[in-house]
Design a protein around this motif. Sequence first.
Motif, PDB file in Angstrom:
ATOM      1  N   PRO A 224       0.828  -1.210   0.000  1.00 53.67           N
ATOM      2  CA  PRO A 224       0.000   0.000   0.000  1.00 53.67           C
ATOM      3  C   PRO A 224       0.860   1.257   0.000  1.00 53.67           C
ATOM      4  CG  PRO A 224      -0.787  -1.584   1.621  1.00 53.67           C
ATOM      5  CD  PRO A 224       0.526  -2.103   1.125  1.00 53.67           C
ATOM      6  N   GLN A 225       0.436   2.264  -0.739  1.00 55.97           N
ATOM      7  CA  GLN A 225       1.191   3.503  -0.835  1.00 55.97           C
ATOM      8  C   GLN A 225       0.679   4.542   0.159  1.00 55.97           C
ATOM      9  OE1 GLN A 225       0.504   4.008  -5.142  1.00 55.97           O
ATOM     10  NE2 GLN A 225       2.716   4.016  -5.381  1.00 55.97           N
ATOM     11  N   TRP A 226       1.617   5.163   0.855  1.00 60.02           N
ATOM     12  CA  TRP A 226       1.279   6.212   1.819  1.00 60.02           C
ATOM     13  C   TRP A 226       1.709   7.583   1.326  1.00 60.02           C
ATOM     14  CZ3 TRP A 226      -1.426   5.231   6.381  1.00 60.02           C
ATOM     15  CH2 TRP A 226      -1.708   3.874   6.603  1.00 60.02           C
ATOM     16  N   ASP A 227       2.326   7.625   0.172  1.00 63.96           N
ATOM     17  CA  ASP A 227       2.644   8.894  -0.480  1.00 63.96           C
ATOM     18  C   ASP A 227       2.933   8.625  -1.954  1.00 63.96           C
ATOM     19  OD1 ASP A 227       5.642   8.449  -0.886  1.00 63.96           O
ATOM     20  OD2 ASP A 227       5.506   8.311   1.286  1.00 63.96           O
ATOM     21  N   GLU A 228       2.747   9.651  -2.771  1.00 60.58           N
ATOM     22  CA  GLU A 228       3.014   9.570  -4.204  1.00 60.58           C
ATOM     23  C   GLU A 228       3.750  10.821  -4.633  1.00 60.58           C
ATOM     24  OE1 GLU A 228      -0.347   8.798  -6.673  1.00 60.58           O
ATOM     25  OE2 GLU A 228      -1.117   7.184  -5.406  1.00 60.58           O
ATOM     26  N   SER A 229       4.711  10.646  -5.507  1.00 62.29           N
ATOM     27  CA  SER A 229       5.473  11.784  -6.018  1.00 62.29           C
ATOM     28  C   SER A 229       5.209  11.948  -7.507  1.00 62.29           C
ATOM     29  CB  SER A 229       6.977  11.585  -5.773  1.00 62.29           C
ATOM     30  OG  SER A 229       7.250  11.540  -4.384  1.00 62.29           O
ATOM     31  N   PHE A 230       5.046  13.215  -7.905  1.00 59.26           N
ATOM     32  CA  PHE A 230       4.814  13.512  -9.316  1.00 59.26           C
ATOM     33  C   PHE A 230       5.203  14.960  -9.581  1.00 59.26           C
ATOM     34  CE2 PHE A 230       2.046  15.128 -12.741  1.00 59.26           C
ATOM     35  CZ  PHE A 230       2.401  14.237 -13.754  1.00 59.26           C
ATOM     36  N   GLY A 231       5.966  15.160 -10.633  1.00 65.97           N
ATOM     37  CA  GLY A 231       6.364  16.506 -11.014  1.00 65.97           C
ATOM     38  C   GLY A 231       7.163  17.237  -9.961  1.00 65.97           C
ATOM     39  N   GLY A 232       7.930  16.489  -9.179  1.00 69.11           N
ATOM     40  CA  GLY A 232       8.748  17.117  -8.144  1.00 69.11           C
ATOM     41  C   GLY A 232       8.026  17.389  -6.849  1.00 69.11           C
ATOM     42  N   HIS A 233       6.758  17.007  -6.762  1.00 67.05           N
ATOM     43  CA  HIS A 233       5.981  17.217  -5.544  1.00 67.05           C
ATOM     44  C   HIS A 233       5.563  15.861  -4.957  1.00 67.05           C
ATOM     45  CE1 HIS A 233       5.670  21.521  -6.447  1.00 67.05           C
ATOM     46  NE2 HIS A 233       5.374  21.164  -7.693  1.00 67.05           N
ATOM     47  N   THR A 234       5.515  15.797  -3.637  1.00 66.79           N
ATOM     48  CA  THR A 234       5.099  14.570  -2.954  1.00 66.79           C
ATOM     49  C   THR A 234       3.755  14.785  -2.280  1.00 66.79           C
ATOM     50  OG1 THR A 234       7.389  13.881  -2.552  1.00 66.79           O
ATOM     51  CG2 THR A 234       5.694  12.892  -1.170  1.00 66.79           C
ATOM     52  N   ASP A 235       2.831  13.922  -2.580  1.00 67.08           N
ATOM     53  CA  ASP A 235       1.484  13.978  -2.011  1.00 67.08           C
ATOM     54  C   ASP A 235       1.388  12.909  -0.933  1.00 67.08           C
ATOM     55  OD1 ASP A 235      -1.186  14.285  -1.468  1.00 67.08           O
ATOM     56  OD2 ASP A 235      -1.863  13.181  -3.235  1.00 67.08           O
ATOM     57  N   THR A 236       1.360  13.333   0.319  1.00 66.73           N
ATOM     58  CA  THR A 236       1.273  12.369   1.416  1.00 66.73           C
ATOM     59  C   THR A 236      -0.167  11.889   1.573  1.00 66.73           C
ATOM     60  OG1 THR A 236       0.931  14.136   3.046  1.00 66.73           O
ATOM     61  CG2 THR A 236       3.210  13.429   2.625  1.00 66.73           C
ATOM     62  N   LYS A 237      -0.305  10.649   2.004  1.00 71.64           N
ATOM     63  CA  LYS A 237      -1.612  10.048   2.219  1.00 71.64           C
ATOM     64  C   LYS A 237      -1.663   9.516   3.652  1.00 71.64           C
ATOM     65  CE  LYS A 237      -1.915   8.731  -2.652  1.00 71.64           C
ATOM     66  NZ  LYS A 237      -2.965   9.701  -3.010  1.00 71.64           N
ATOM     67  N   PRO A 238      -1.914  10.402   4.625  1.00 72.60           N
ATOM     68  CA  PRO A 238      -1.897   9.986   6.033  1.00 72.60           C
ATOM     69  C   PRO A 238      -2.929   8.924   6.384  1.00 72.60           C
ATOM     70  CG  PRO A 238      -2.835  12.193   5.802  1.00 72.60           C
ATOM     71  CD  PRO A 238      -2.242  11.827   4.476  1.00 72.60           C
ATOM     72  N   LYS A 239      -3.989   8.831   5.586  1.00 72.29           N
ATOM     73  CA  LYS A 239      -5.016   7.814   5.855  1.00 72.29           C
ATOM     74  C   LYS A 239      -4.739   6.511   5.116  1.00 72.29           C
ATOM     75  CE  LYS A 239      -8.678  11.236   6.575  1.00 72.29           C
ATOM     76  NZ  LYS A 239     -10.031  11.694   6.149  1.00 72.29           N
ATOM     77  N   GLY A 240      -3.693   6.519   4.293  1.00 76.98           N
ATOM     78  CA  GLY A 240      -3.368   5.310   3.547  1.00 76.98           C
ATOM     79  C   GLY A 240      -4.274   5.106   2.355  1.00 76.98           C
ATOM     80  N   PRO A 241      -4.216   3.943   1.723  1.00 79.67           N
ATOM     81  CA  PRO A 241      -5.079   3.655   0.569  1.00 79.67           C
ATOM     82  C   PRO A 241      -6.540   3.544   0.994  1.00 79.67           C
ATOM     83  CG  PRO A 241      -3.908   1.686   1.249  1.00 79.67           C
ATOM     84  CD  PRO A 241      -3.344   2.804   2.067  1.00 79.67           C
ATOM     85  N   GLU A 242      -7.426   4.161   0.245  1.00 78.10           N
ATOM     86  CA  GLU A 242      -8.857   4.123   0.598  1.00 78.10           C
ATOM     87  C   GLU A 242      -9.741   4.203  -0.642  1.00 78.10           C
ATOM     88  OE1 GLU A 242     -10.342   7.753   2.468  1.00 78.10           O
ATOM     89  OE2 GLU A 242      -8.335   8.587   2.371  1.00 78.10           O
ATOM     90  N   SER A 243      -9.276   3.627  -1.738  1.00 72.60           N
ATOM     91  CA  SER A 243     -10.041   3.720  -2.981  1.00 72.60           C
ATOM     92  C   SER A 243     -11.147   2.667  -3.039  1.00 72.60           C
ATOM     93  CB  SER A 243      -9.112   3.560  -4.191  1.00 72.60           C
ATOM     94  OG  SER A 243      -8.641   2.235  -4.280  1.00 72.60           O
ATOM     95  N   LEU A 244     -12.074   2.895  -3.941  1.00 72.79           N
ATOM     96  CA  LEU A 244     -13.160   1.944  -4.199  1.00 72.79           C
ATOM     97  C   LEU A 244     -13.178   1.641  -5.688  1.00 72.79           C
ATOM     98  CD1 LEU A 244     -15.838   0.424  -3.560  1.00 72.79           C
ATOM     99  CD2 LEU A 244     -17.019   2.593  -3.984  1.00 72.79           C
ATOM    100  N   SER A 245     -13.119   0.376  -6.018  1.00 69.59           N
ATOM    101  CA  SER A 245     -13.230  -0.032  -7.420  1.00 69.59           C
ATOM    102  C   SER A 245     -14.442  -0.938  -7.573  1.00 69.59           C
ATOM    103  CB  SER A 245     -11.956  -0.752  -7.888  1.00 69.59           C
ATOM    104  OG  SER A 245     -11.731  -1.927  -7.121  1.00 69.59           O
ATOM    105  N   LEU A 246     -15.104  -0.827  -8.712  1.00 68.28           N
ATOM    106  CA  LEU A 246     -16.332  -1.592  -8.944  1.00 68.28           C
ATOM    107  C   LEU A 246     -16.593  -1.688 -10.439  1.00 68.28           C
ATOM    108  CD1 LEU A 246     -19.077  -2.816  -7.940  1.00 68.28           C
ATOM    109  CD2 LEU A 246     -19.975  -0.477  -7.993  1.00 68.28           C
ATOM    110  N   ASP A 247     -16.970  -2.869 -10.890  1.00 68.96           N
ATOM    111  CA  ASP A 247     -17.350  -3.024 -12.294  1.00 68.96           C
ATOM    112  C   ASP A 247     -18.865  -2.901 -12.423  1.00 68.96           C
ATOM    113  OD1 ASP A 247     -18.486  -6.113 -12.540  1.00 68.96           O
ATOM    114  OD2 ASP A 247     -16.907  -5.934 -11.033  1.00 68.96           O
TER     115      ASP A 247
END
Length: 288
Positions: A224-247
């Motif tokens: 599980p990812q707790w942060d993501e980096s893109f374009g020189g910026h880091t986006d922290t995710k203090p709550k951790g992964p919390e996505s919902l996927s559904l078909d």
Amino acid sequence: MWLPLALLLLATDVLAVKRHDFKTCDQSGFCKRGRSLASRAKTASSTWKSPYSIDASSIAITAKKSRFTASVISSIYPEIKFELDVRAHEDGTFRVRMDEIDGLRKRYDETAKWALIQEPLLSETISWKQTKKDIKALNSKTGVELRVQFAPLRVALARNGKEEVVLNGQGLLHMEHFRLKDIPSLEESPAPAAVGDGTESQVVMEAPEPPIKPNAWFEGDVEPQWDESFGGHTDTKPKGPESLSLDITFPTHGHLYGLPEHATRMDLPTTTGEGAKYRDPYRLYNLD
């Protein structure tokens, strides 16, 4: 003269889109996890089965018969509690909701307050029929029947006996539960091994064995990812992964129409498989 010049300037602006300023699906954690899950399901084919099911003994129908709730069990996280909430509305529609219960945190669920003028009235004429395998109800106004299958969890809307909308028919439902971040302790650090001829020794750190993930068949082997980096910026995710996927499947329809976030035709081209016009899925934002 002015018209060709204006068209030329317009074309220049269109071609000047900076693609590198926008995340692709592979660069966005939740999107990549969702697509990878779908790929594993496609590879597994008929052996794939959704880990979510309903505890039939937990079904509670309200006194006015317009709503029922049920506990949802996840075979990959049996200790996590989920609940399904199904409501029949007076206008003939059904509302299906699922959420984590008694978790570490509460998901945001106030969208209806901003999207609806008022809460829809509940039906007073609906009647639920429960069997060992499912629970269903027929709306006499619209002729639409809602059927909720217990194992695996599957929700279908049918008219005249033909299914028109199916939720989790391909088993891609996944609600990432709230969790605590794993912090490796000093006790888990591997012990150094000494090597040499007896006079001098060199310490070599042995690589730890990768942990076995029993849920990798469904979630994959990526942590599980707790942060993501893109374009020189880091986006922290203090709550951790919390996505919902559904078909969501429309068995009786061969085309899907909508308003995409980029210019294309209303008859939306596919974004997966052979003949895909776009590599990334269409994006809908919270305010759309």
